[in-house]
Structures are given as C-alpha cells and as structure tokens.
Design a protein around this motif. Structure first.
Motif, PDB file in Angstrom:
ATOM      1  N   LYS A   1      26.775  20.281 -31.220  1.00  0.00           N
ATOM      2  CA  LYS A   1      26.680  20.567 -32.719  1.00  0.00           C
ATOM      3  C   LYS A   1      27.933  20.816 -33.427  1.00  0.00           C
ATOM      4  N   ILE A   2      27.955  20.076 -34.557  1.00  0.00           N
ATOM      5  CA  ILE A   2      29.188  20.141 -35.462  1.00  0.00           C
ATOM      6  C   ILE A   2      29.195  21.490 -36.332  1.00  0.00           C
ATOM      7  N   LEU A   3      30.220  22.275 -36.173  1.00  0.00           N
ATOM      8  CA  LEU A   3      30.335  23.625 -36.897  1.00  0.00           C
ATOM      9  C   LEU A   3      30.776  23.441 -38.117  1.00  0.00           C
ATOM     10  N   ALA A   4      32.166  22.616 -37.889  1.00  0.00           N
ATOM     11  CA  ALA A   4      33.026  22.580 -39.296  1.00  0.00           C
ATOM     12  C   ALA A   4      33.657  21.373 -39.221  1.00  0.00           C
ATOM     13  N   GLY A   5      34.349  21.052 -40.289  1.00  0.00           N
ATOM     14  CA  GLY A   5      35.272  19.939 -40.552  1.00  0.00           C
ATOM     15  C   GLY A   5      36.768  20.626 -40.081  1.00  0.00           C
ATOM     16  N   GLY A   6      37.448  19.546 -39.776  1.00  0.00           N
ATOM     17  CA  GLY A   6      38.938  19.867 -39.268  1.00  0.00           C
ATOM     18  C   GLY A   6      40.066  19.413 -40.355  1.00  0.00           C
ATOM     19  N   SER A   7      39.785  18.256 -40.371  1.00  0.00           N
ATOM     20  CA  SER A   7      40.991  17.416 -41.363  1.00  0.00           C
ATOM     21  C   SER A   7      40.181  16.165 -41.875  1.00  0.00           C
ATOM     22  N   THR A   8      40.863  15.583 -42.753  1.00  0.00           N
ATOM     23  CA  THR A   8      40.507  14.389 -43.408  1.00  0.00           C
ATOM     24  C   THR A   8      41.537  13.265 -43.288  1.00  0.00           C
ATOM     25  N   GLY A   9      41.345  11.918 -43.313  1.00  0.00           N
ATOM     26  CA  GLY A   9      42.388  10.926 -43.391  1.00  0.00           C
ATOM     27  C   GLY A   9      43.053  10.755 -42.053  1.00  0.00           C
ATOM     28  N   GLY A  10      44.094  10.216 -42.296  1.00  0.00           N
ATOM     29  CA  GLY A  10      44.914  10.005 -40.970  1.00  0.00           C
ATOM     30  C   GLY A  10      44.732   8.881 -40.069  1.00  0.00           C
ATOM     31  N   THR A  11      43.831   7.797 -40.754  1.00  0.00           N
ATOM     32  CA  THR A  11      43.517   6.582 -39.774  1.00  0.00           C
ATOM     33  C   THR A  11      44.446   5.725 -40.554  1.00  0.00           C
ATOM     34  N   VAL A  12      45.619   5.141 -39.712  1.00  0.00           N
ATOM     35  CA  VAL A  12      46.357   3.961 -40.251  1.00  0.00           C
ATOM     36  C   VAL A  12      46.375   2.922 -39.691  1.00  0.00           C
ATOM     37  N   THR A  13      46.207   1.444 -40.283  1.00  0.00           N
ATOM     38  CA  THR A  13      46.084   0.382 -39.350  1.00  0.00           C
ATOM     39  C   THR A  13      47.332  -0.410 -39.833  1.00  0.00           C
ATOM     40  N   VAL A  14      48.084  -0.611 -38.570  1.00  0.00           N
ATOM     41  CA  VAL A  14      49.448  -1.253 -38.826  1.00  0.00           C
ATOM     42  C   VAL A  14      49.314  -2.572 -37.830  1.00  0.00           C
ATOM     43  N   ALA A  15      50.381  -3.494 -38.388  1.00  0.00           N
ATOM     44  CA  ALA A  15      50.560  -4.549 -37.588  1.00  0.00           C
ATOM     45  C   ALA A  15      51.920  -4.733 -36.879  1.00  0.00           C
TER      46      ALA A  15
END
Length: 331
Positions: free
Chosen positions: A108-122
C-alpha cells in the motif's frame, strides 16, 4: 504430589501457548518490539535519512519500539524485503510498488516522499548531443521497469525511439547508481538515467552532458519520485504504528523544507555511511535544485504511470491501481 506437578505443568503450557498466540496481532504500548524501515541512499529518500538522523521516527513510535534501518540499491530488493517481512515499511520508487502490486504483492502506498530527481546524462565522449543521437546507444537504469526506466522510455517513445526490448535500437543495461561513474569512465555505457545525486556526480566528476532534464522527462514534475509504503497486513494489524510512521514522515518533510542546509549535511553523511562515497557540497547543491519534497500523492498520476508501464510492456496486463493508494493517514 503427582497432581500438584501435573497442575504446574498444565499452567506452564497454557501460559506459553497464550504468549505465542499474541505474536501475530498488534502490539500494546508496553510490549517491546523491533521494526525495520527501508530506503535508498539517494536524494529522493532524504525524508527517511532526516527522520532517522533527527530521531523523529523514535519520537513518534515510543521507547518500547526499537527501530532498525536497511538501505537498498533498487526497488526489486526493497519489495522482496517487504514481501518477506524483513522490513515493515519504507521509501521506494512508485514503479516497483506498482509492478509488485499487479502480481499480487500486499503493498500500500501511504504518502509521497519527493518529486523530480531523474536526470538523463550522456558520457562526455559518447558523441551524443541530442535525443536523436540515442539510437543504437547503451543506456543504464537501476533496474528494468524501475521508476527512472519507465520515465525515460516513455519520454523516448514519444520521440519515436525505443529500446531493443520492444523492437527498437537503444541497448539497455542495469546497475547501481553509485557505480555509474566507473561505468562512464570505462566507456561501458553511453547514457545514464540517474536518480540524484548521481546525475550531478556524473556531470561534475566526468563532464557528462544533460540530455533530458528532470523537469522534461515524462512524469518528472507530477509523479512522486519516492513513496512511503507498507503492507495491507500491517495496516490491518498495527494501524497505530503505521499512523506514527506516517506522522514522522510528514514531520521529516517539513524539517527538510524549513532546514535545507541541515538536511543537506544529513544527506551527505548518510550517503557516505551507506555507499562509502563522500559527495561534495557542490554536488548536493546541484542535485537539490532538481528535486522537491512533498508527502502528497496523486492517484491519477500513479494510474497514468502504470498505464505507460503497460504500454511499454513492463506489465503484462492493464493495471488498476484504485486500491493501491491508502491516504487515510495523511488526510
């Protein structure tokens, strides 16, 4: 005399059976117990680091509960721990929670924790300058079908490029984010879809170039990058404890937003403890700009993410997440 001995033995056996019979239910405030909470050593999981460091979990659950912590390199190992009872709750990416829910896992998902933070780098010498250059290149994510993988592949599909897994040209591999720098330096991978702070590490330590920014990748600003989860069985049998864990989680997020510099120091220390890498303040500052902290969670966004996972063939059946999220503890 024999009657007395038999009576004593009978009383002893009854007492033992009674004690055994209480082990599966909720625990009273006077009972001693130990619980284990899980999280990952990356910035999306700072709420757990702060709650641990500042003693917020301990304050909420009381002195009779001993709290232990366990870190995980990816969502698959975290979800295995939740299923086997190795941990009672913790922070994980929404992708693994959804994927396991569709196969019958009691989560069960109770709450969110954070947003963003996915970076695609070459990689610096990869020859990649734009999205179009990703055809035929090797990209790495923490796990097949993990949150970052789905975000990236959803974004790329919208641009007409897919992985070999679905008949396209991009080559996919997996690995621990803390090892991405070594993989870049050895030339084993061309592109990393990295959770922060590892995206910033690659930029600052290897000269990697950002190809898809956190606010550009699919679901980058709308989907929780980490969620607080537990099992339905825990909610049923120990609702008070789950409420206390959620309250600690909410307080930790408030602390982060009100004490940014202290939260950064805690993050640096926790990541060093769990990965052996001491990240610079400059790396953490850079990563912090790509992330936000909130306990809000949108059922609509979770469902949209699941639908995309299905379209990308990470899920075998169209998912229904109407019973996955339980927000009674944050409302």
């Amino acid at each position: 005399m024999k009657k007395v001995i038999i009576s004593i033995v009978f009383i002893f056996i009854v007492g033992v059976l009674a004690a055994c019979g209480t082990s599966g239910g909720s625990t009273s405030k006077d009972d001693e117990r130990t619980i284990t909470l899980g999280y990952f050593p990356n910035i999306n999981h700072v709420p757990a680091m702060v709650a641990k460091s500042e003693g917020i979990y301990k304050e909420k659950v009381g002195d009779n509960v001993t709290i232990e912590y366990k870190t995980f390199p990816d969502g698959a190992s975290f979800m295995t721990a939740l299923k086997t009872g190795e941990i009672e709750a913790g922070l994980v990416g929404p992708g693994p929670a959804m994927n396991n829910y569709t196969t019958g896992t009691d989560v069960k998902i109770l709450a969110g924790g954070s947003t963003g933070g996915t970076v695609t780098v070459a990689r610096k010498d990869s020859g990649i300058e734009s999205i179009e250059d990703l055809k035929g290149k090797t990209f790495i994510t923490p796990r097949v079908g993990c949150t970052h993988d789905v975000q990236f592949e959803t974004f790329m599909k919208e641009h007409g490029i897919t992985s070999e897994r679905t008949g396209g040209e991009m080559v996919h591999t997996t690995g621990k984010p803390a090892q991405y720098q070594a993989m870049f330096e050895s030339g084993k991978v061309d592109v990393a879809v990295a959770p922060e702070p590892w995206g910033s590490v690659l930029q600052m330590e290897t000269g990697a170039k950002v190809i898809v920014a956190p606010d550009e990748v699919s679901f980058g600003e709308t989907l929780p990058a980490s969620v607080l989860v537990t099992s339905g069985d825990m909610i049923k049998n120990d609702k008070e404890l789950i409420q206390q864990i959620v309250e600690a989680h909410k307080e930790a997020i408030t602390f982060i937003n009100e004490n940014e510099e202290k939260a950064k120091d805690i993050t640096i220390a926790d990541i060093k403890e769990n990965t052996g890498q001491e990240l610079s303040k400059e790396v953490i500052d850079s990563a912090w700009n790509n992330i936000g902290f909130s306990y809000d969670v949108s059922a609509e966004e979770v469902q949209a993410f699941g639908d995309s996972s299905y379209e990308l063939k990470f899920l075998k059946e169209q998912p229904d997440f109407s019973n996955l999220i339980d927000t009674q503890f944050i409302d």
